[in-house]
Design a protein around this motif. Structure first.
Motif, mmCIF file in Angstrom:
data_model
loop_
_atom_site.group_PDB
_atom_site.id
_atom_site.type_symbol
_atom_site.label_atom_id
_atom_site.label_comp_id
_atom_site.label_asym_id
_atom_site.label_seq_id
_atom_site.Cartn_x
_atom_site.Cartn_y
_atom_site.Cartn_z
ATOM 1 N N SER A 127 0.918 -1.470 -0.122
ATOM 2 C CA SER A 127 -0.073 0.119 -0.187
ATOM 3 C C SER A 127 0.768 1.434 -0.016
ATOM 4 O O SER A 127 0.262 2.314 -0.509
ATOM 5 C CB SER A 127 -0.872 0.233 1.210
ATOM 6 N N ASP B 139 -3.323 -9.470 -7.643
ATOM 7 C CA ASP B 139 -2.269 -8.450 -7.123
ATOM 8 C C ASP B 139 -1.373 -8.101 -8.082
ATOM 9 O O ASP B 139 -0.963 -6.856 -8.292
ATOM 10 C CB ASP B 139 -1.467 -9.051 -5.918
ATOM 11 N N SER C 25 1.646 3.712 -3.482
ATOM 12 C CA SER C 25 0.641 4.691 -3.739
ATOM 13 C C SER C 25 0.983 5.935 -3.109
ATOM 14 O O SER C 25 0.422 7.138 -3.499
ATOM 15 C CB SER C 25 -0.849 4.287 -3.884
ATOM 16 N N ASP D 29 -1.371 -2.433 -13.979
ATOM 17 C CA ASP D 29 -2.069 -1.365 -14.234
ATOM 18 C C ASP D 29 -1.681 -0.118 -13.431
ATOM 19 O O ASP D 29 -1.647 0.958 -14.079
ATOM 20 C CB ASP D 29 -3.478 -1.781 -13.867
ATOM 21 N N TRP D 30 -1.400 -0.194 -12.306
ATOM 22 C CA TRP D 30 -0.903 0.699 -11.524
ATOM 23 C C TRP D 30 0.376 1.486 -12.019
ATOM 24 O O TRP D 30 0.660 2.877 -12.352
ATOM 25 C CB TRP D 30 -0.813 0.423 -10.080
ATOM 26 N N ALA D 31 1.401 0.637 -12.313
ATOM 27 C CA ALA D 31 2.712 0.965 -12.940
ATOM 28 C C ALA D 31 2.917 1.810 -14.034
ATOM 29 O O ALA D 31 3.507 2.720 -14.422
ATOM 30 C CB ALA D 31 3.565 -0.183 -12.965
ATOM 31 N N LYS D 32 1.658 1.551 -15.093
ATOM 32 C CA LYS D 32 1.666 2.000 -16.280
ATOM 33 C C LYS D 32 1.400 3.797 -16.142
ATOM 34 O O LYS D 32 1.960 4.298 -17.084
ATOM 35 C CB LYS D 32 0.362 1.556 -17.082
ATOM 36 N N ASN E 160 2.013 5.755 -13.100
ATOM 37 C CA ASN E 160 2.560 5.970 -11.616
ATOM 38 C C ASN E 160 4.267 6.012 -11.598
ATOM 39 O O ASN E 160 4.519 6.286 -10.440
ATOM 40 C CB ASN E 160 1.923 5.245 -10.734
ATOM 41 N N THR E 161 4.744 5.478 -12.695
ATOM 42 C CA THR E 161 6.211 5.121 -12.597
ATOM 43 C C THR E 161 6.688 6.021 -13.905
ATOM 44 O O THR E 161 5.816 6.091 -14.858
ATOM 45 C CB THR E 161 6.613 3.876 -12.528
ATOM 46 N N GLU F 264 -3.086 -5.722 -10.774
ATOM 47 C CA GLU F 264 -3.432 -4.368 -10.255
ATOM 48 C C GLU F 264 -2.032 -3.802 -10.484
ATOM 49 O O GLU F 264 -2.055 -2.359 -10.620
ATOM 50 C CB GLU F 264 -3.934 -4.644 -8.929
ATOM 51 N N LEU F 265 -0.937 -4.432 -10.119
ATOM 52 C CA LEU F 265 0.391 -3.728 -9.962
ATOM 53 C C LEU F 265 0.837 -3.105 -11.587
ATOM 54 O O LEU F 265 1.022 -2.096 -11.682
ATOM 55 C CB LEU F 265 1.489 -4.532 -9.477
#
Length: 333
Positions: free
Chosen positions: A93, A123, A96, A129-132, A134-135, A126-127
């Motif tokens: 967590s 998991d 983010s 999709d988040w990394a696309k 947020n990095t 979801e990581l």
């Protein structure tokens, strides 16, 4: 776990890359924040931390790196490894809550017949999709690369007739900042039972950067809001990683936990060691018993495997990309 990596830090690992002092150094620059999502199996958990730390140190020069370790909570762990993760790693967590310049995601030992049946699949996706978004860039290594392209574009990996296991000469096939000034050929460790076909990648819009005549596609990329970099190999492996895997597989064969005797890693042991191991294999096939591991011969690696600086060159270019992108973003504000 948050560690500030600098050039004077001592990190114990028999690396394939040269010591940090042997590499061309970047001079200063903004501190970078890198996250490692370490999903490797328990025996390799701590070694993987050290290997990536040493690789980043060798690549960073004088640039400081704030290094955070995470692991997917759904990866099955022994009680000892779970204690290490819970006490030394940051909770997922936390991703983010911070701005990560770069992310490195490792694979995990397969437990299900298909990747999307793995207990950590939700998991992991979801990581992805988040990394696309947020990095600045994310590296996906080995099984994580296979999982990412399956989730992103439905590209399925193919089972190989035999394990791709050894150190392979890879050639750059596209001009790209990631491979600038990299040695030719690039010596890269691969250890996998499956592969992603080059035609499938190209058809889906990926760009192949390096390949091997024997091992196939090595590094490929795709641009989202984040630049995704995929390794079918293991750039982080130290000099003894393949040896440890090979001996593990011999042990599993002798214990009857696997049916096939493992093939020798390609271009890894010296000629005399390969001859001794061939004799041991004949003995193991006739006297299949766990106690036979006590009779394994002395092992010596080829003299040229430690000369490869491919991983350090690629990661140095990756860090430069992250730094340049960070500076461009700051200037645009």
């Amino acid at each position: 776990m948050t560690i500030l990596i600098d050039r004077d830090q001592v990190i114990s690992s028999p690396a394939l890359v040269p010591a940090a002092g042997d590499l061309a150094r970047d001079h200063g620059g903004a501190e970078l924040t890198i996250g490692l999502i370490n999903n490797m199996p328990d025996p390799a958990l701590k070694a993987t931390e050290r290997q990536f730390m040493k690789l980043l140190q060798a690549a960073a020069g004088t640039r400081r790196i704030r290094f955070h370790c995470f692991s997917l909570p759904s990866v099955k762990r022994s009680s000892e490894a779970r204690w290490h993760v819970e006490s030394e790693y940051s909770e997922l967590s936390e991703l983010s809550r911070h701005r990560f310049d770069g992310l490195i995601v490792t694979g995990a030992e397969p437990a299900a017949p298909e990747l999307d049946q793995e207990p950590y699949w939700r998991d992991l996706t979801e990581l992805i999709d988040w990394a696309k978004v947020n990095t600045r860039s994310t590296i996906w290594s080995c099984l994580a690369a296979h999982a990412a392209v399956l989730h992103l574009d439905g590209i399925e990996r193919r089972r190989l007739p035999a394990k791709c296991h050894g150190i392979f000469d890879c050639e750059a096939v596209t001009h790209d900042p990631l491979t600038r000034n990299a040695p030719a050929p690039l010596k890269v460790s691969h250890s996998r039972l499956n592969e992603i076909g080059e035609s499938d990648l190209v058809r889906a819009g990926y760009q192949v950067l390096t390949r091997s005549k024997q091992a196939g596609v090595d590094v490929f990329v795709r641009q989202y809001a984040s630049r995704f970099v995929f390794f079918q190999g293991h750039p982080e492996y130290d000099a003894l990683s393949l040896q440890r895997e090979y001996l593990r597989d011999i042990g599993r064969y002798l214990a009857r936990d696997r049916e096939a005797y493992p093939h020798l890693p390609v271009s890894y042991f010296d000629a005399a060691t390969e001859e001794r191991l061939a004799r041991f294999e004949k003995q193991a096939r006739h006297q299949r018993h766990p106690a036979l591991t006590n009779e394994l011969p002395a092992l010596n690696l080829r003299a040229d495997i430690a000369a490869g600086s491919a991983a350090a060159a690629l990661f140095r270019n990756w860090l430069r990309y992250l730094a340049a992108d960070a500076e461009a973003s700051a200037a645009a504000r």
